[in-house]
Design a protein around this motif. Structure first.
Motif, PDB file in Angstrom:
ATOM      1  N   UNK A 135      -7.393  -7.921  15.293  1.00 54.12           N
ATOM      2  CA  UNK A 135      -7.487  -7.477  14.119  1.00 54.12           C
ATOM      3  C   UNK A 135      -7.179  -8.519  13.453  1.00 54.12           C
ATOM      4  N   UNK A 136      -7.777  -9.430  12.110  1.00 55.48           N
ATOM      5  CA  UNK A 136      -7.265  -9.760  11.324  1.00 55.48           C
ATOM      6  C   UNK A 136      -6.761  -9.186  10.000  1.00 55.48           C
ATOM      7  N   UNK A 137      -5.624  -9.673   9.589  1.00 54.91           N
ATOM      8  CA  UNK A 137      -4.933  -9.845   8.890  1.00 54.91           C
ATOM      9  C   UNK A 137      -5.147 -10.795   7.228  1.00 54.91           C
ATOM     10  N   UNK A 138      -6.162  -9.781   6.382  1.00 51.73           N
ATOM     11  CA  UNK A 138      -6.399 -10.950   5.594  1.00 51.73           C
ATOM     12  C   UNK A 138      -5.744 -10.681   3.615  1.00 51.73           C
ATOM     13  N   UNK A 139      -4.827  -9.404   3.849  1.00 57.00           N
ATOM     14  CA  UNK A 139      -3.837  -9.546   2.698  1.00 57.00           C
ATOM     15  C   UNK A 139      -2.831  -9.028   3.105  1.00 57.00           C
ATOM     16  N   UNK A 140      -1.810  -9.984   2.944  1.00 57.43           N
ATOM     17  CA  UNK A 140      -0.307  -9.033   3.276  1.00 57.43           C
ATOM     18  C   UNK A 140       0.528  -9.517   2.279  1.00 57.43           C
ATOM     19  N   UNK A 141       1.340  -7.743   1.727  1.00 59.30           N
ATOM     20  CA  UNK A 141       2.259  -8.149   0.887  1.00 59.30           C
ATOM     21  C   UNK A 141       3.717  -7.881   1.768  1.00 59.30           C
ATOM     22  N   UNK A 142       4.886  -8.854   1.456  1.00 61.31           N
ATOM     23  CA  UNK A 142       5.626  -7.981   2.244  1.00 61.31           C
ATOM     24  C   UNK A 142       7.642  -8.309   0.736  1.00 61.31           C
ATOM     25  N   UNK A 143       7.515  -7.003   0.787  1.00 65.65           N
ATOM     26  CA  UNK A 143       9.170  -7.340  -0.417  1.00 65.65           C
ATOM     27  C   UNK A 143       9.914  -7.090   0.720  1.00 65.65           C
ATOM     28  N   UNK A 144      10.977  -7.080  -0.138  1.00 66.28           N
ATOM     29  CA  UNK A 144      12.630  -6.938   1.003  1.00 66.28           C
ATOM     30  C   UNK A 144      13.012  -5.809  -0.492  1.00 66.28           C
ATOM     31  N   UNK A 145      13.905  -5.484   0.113  1.00 72.84           N
ATOM     32  CA  UNK A 145      14.118  -3.940  -0.526  1.00 72.84           C
ATOM     33  C   UNK A 145      15.956  -3.799  -0.679  1.00 72.84           C
ATOM     34  N   UNK A 146      17.074  -3.474  -0.965  1.00 68.19           N
ATOM     35  CA  UNK A 146      17.677  -3.610  -1.098  1.00 68.19           C
ATOM     36  C   UNK A 146      18.622  -3.014   0.003  1.00 68.19           C
ATOM     37  N   UNK A 147      17.804  -2.568   1.129  1.00 66.81           N
ATOM     38  CA  UNK A 147      18.904  -2.268   1.830  1.00 66.81           C
ATOM     39  C   UNK A 147      18.743  -2.284   3.683  1.00 66.81           C
ATOM     40  N   UNK A 148      17.911  -3.827   2.969  1.00 61.19           N
ATOM     41  CA  UNK A 148      17.530  -4.752   4.710  1.00 61.19           C
ATOM     42  C   UNK A 148      15.978  -4.442   4.539  1.00 61.19           C
ATOM     43  N   UNK A 149      15.094  -3.340   4.774  1.00 58.46           N
ATOM     44  CA  UNK A 149      14.631  -3.095   5.196  1.00 58.46           C
ATOM     45  C   UNK A 149      13.854  -3.850   4.184  1.00 58.46           C
ATOM     46  N   UNK A 150      12.011  -3.657   4.763  1.00 55.28           N
ATOM     47  CA  UNK A 150      11.264  -4.232   3.348  1.00 55.28           C
ATOM     48  C   UNK A 150       9.820  -3.093   3.590  1.00 55.28           C
ATOM     49  N   UNK A 151       9.012  -3.390   2.184  1.00 59.33           N
ATOM     50  CA  UNK A 151       8.516  -3.129   2.245  1.00 59.33           C
ATOM     51  C   UNK A 151       6.680  -4.061   2.756  1.00 59.33           C
ATOM     52  N   UNK A 152       5.335  -3.248   2.657  1.00 60.35           N
ATOM     53  CA  UNK A 152       4.228  -3.734   2.691  1.00 60.35           C
ATOM     54  C   UNK A 152       3.139  -3.297   2.587  1.00 60.35           C
ATOM     55  N   UNK A 153       2.692  -3.557   2.167  1.00 62.95           N
ATOM     56  CA  UNK A 153       0.744  -3.889   2.018  1.00 62.95           C
ATOM     57  C   UNK A 153      -0.196  -5.152   3.112  1.00 62.95           C
ATOM     58  N   UNK A 154      -0.776  -4.053   3.034  1.00 62.52           N
ATOM     59  CA  UNK A 154      -1.665  -5.138   3.857  1.00 62.52           C
ATOM     60  C   UNK A 154      -3.275  -4.318   4.015  1.00 62.52           C
ATOM     61  N   UNK A 155      -4.485  -5.220   4.126  1.00 60.83           N
ATOM     62  CA  UNK A 155      -5.597  -5.395   3.828  1.00 60.83           C
ATOM     63  C   UNK A 155      -6.244  -5.880   5.759  1.00 60.83           C
ATOM     64  N   UNK A 156      -6.654  -4.810   6.573  1.00 58.79           N
ATOM     65  CA  UNK A 156      -6.807  -5.250   7.630  1.00 58.79           C
ATOM     66  C   UNK A 156      -8.270  -5.221   8.294  1.00 58.79           C
ATOM     67  N   UNK A 157      -8.890  -5.884   9.007  1.00 52.88           N
ATOM     68  CA  UNK A 157      -9.861  -5.966   9.564  1.00 52.88           C
ATOM     69  C   UNK A 157     -10.596  -6.207  10.677  1.00 52.88           C
ATOM     70  N   UNK A 158     -11.371  -5.712  11.794  1.00 54.60           N
ATOM     71  CA  UNK A 158     -11.613  -5.403  13.158  1.00 54.60           C
ATOM     72  C   UNK A 158     -12.173  -6.817  12.769  1.00 54.60           C
TER      73      UNK A 158
END
Length: 160
Positions: free
Chosen positions: A134-157
């Motif tokens: 898989x290839x990650x075309x676009x990736x956005x990772x945002x930190x949260x206050x509780x130590x976790x992260x959120x993520x949005x990504x566009x993937x393609x084979x």
């Protein structure tokens, strides 16, 4: 020695006995606090270390699962047989991640989102997907206050 203490105690007035008794009670309270506080701190530290060990064990299990998986070419061909959104949902579910958004864009692309995840688990999963073709075309990772992260990504084979 006990006779000396008895004679000393009997030589005290009632007021002095109350003061000595109060001082003894305060000394016992301070002693109990001095011994109890480190014990409570040790138990709290033990609980935090246990929680960290459980998270580490989960990351190691995820890495072992990725390493024990099929080679990249075989995984990519297995992924070809199923739809990309189904494959990503199954792959994420196997290591405990929940896809909050999973939209297929054709048969070789998808947009995904994860609201909360531990960063090491998430990055290990993405690295495993890259190892499977898989290839990650676009990736956005945002930190949260509780130590976790959120993520949005566009993937393609990858591939033809």
């Amino acid at each position: 020695m006990i006779d000396g203490l008895k004679s000393w105690w009997s030589g005290l007035s009632m007021r002095e006995r109350w003061l000595v008794g109060a001082a003894g009670a305060l000394a016992l309270v301070v002693l109990a606090w001095a011994l109890g506080r480190p014990a409570v701190a040790a138990f709290l530290d033990l609980e935090a270390r246990h929680r960290t060990a459980i998270e580490r064990e989960g990351r190691v299990a995820a890495k072992v699962a990725l390493l024990a998986g099929k080679p990249a070419k075989a995984a990519a061909s297995a992924g070809d047989a199923t739809r990309i959104d189904q494959y990503l949902a199954q792959s994420a579910g196997e290591i405990g991640l929940t896809l909050d958004r999973n939209e297929a864009r054709g048969d070789r692309q998808a947009t995904i989102a994860i609201a909360t995840a531990k960063a090491p688990v998430l990055t290990d999963w993405l690295a495993g997907l890259e190892g499977q073709g898989f290839v990650v075309d676009q990736l956005t990772i945002t930190p949260a206050a509780d130590g976790t992260v959120g993520m949005t990504a566009e993937l393609r084979k990858a591939g033809p």
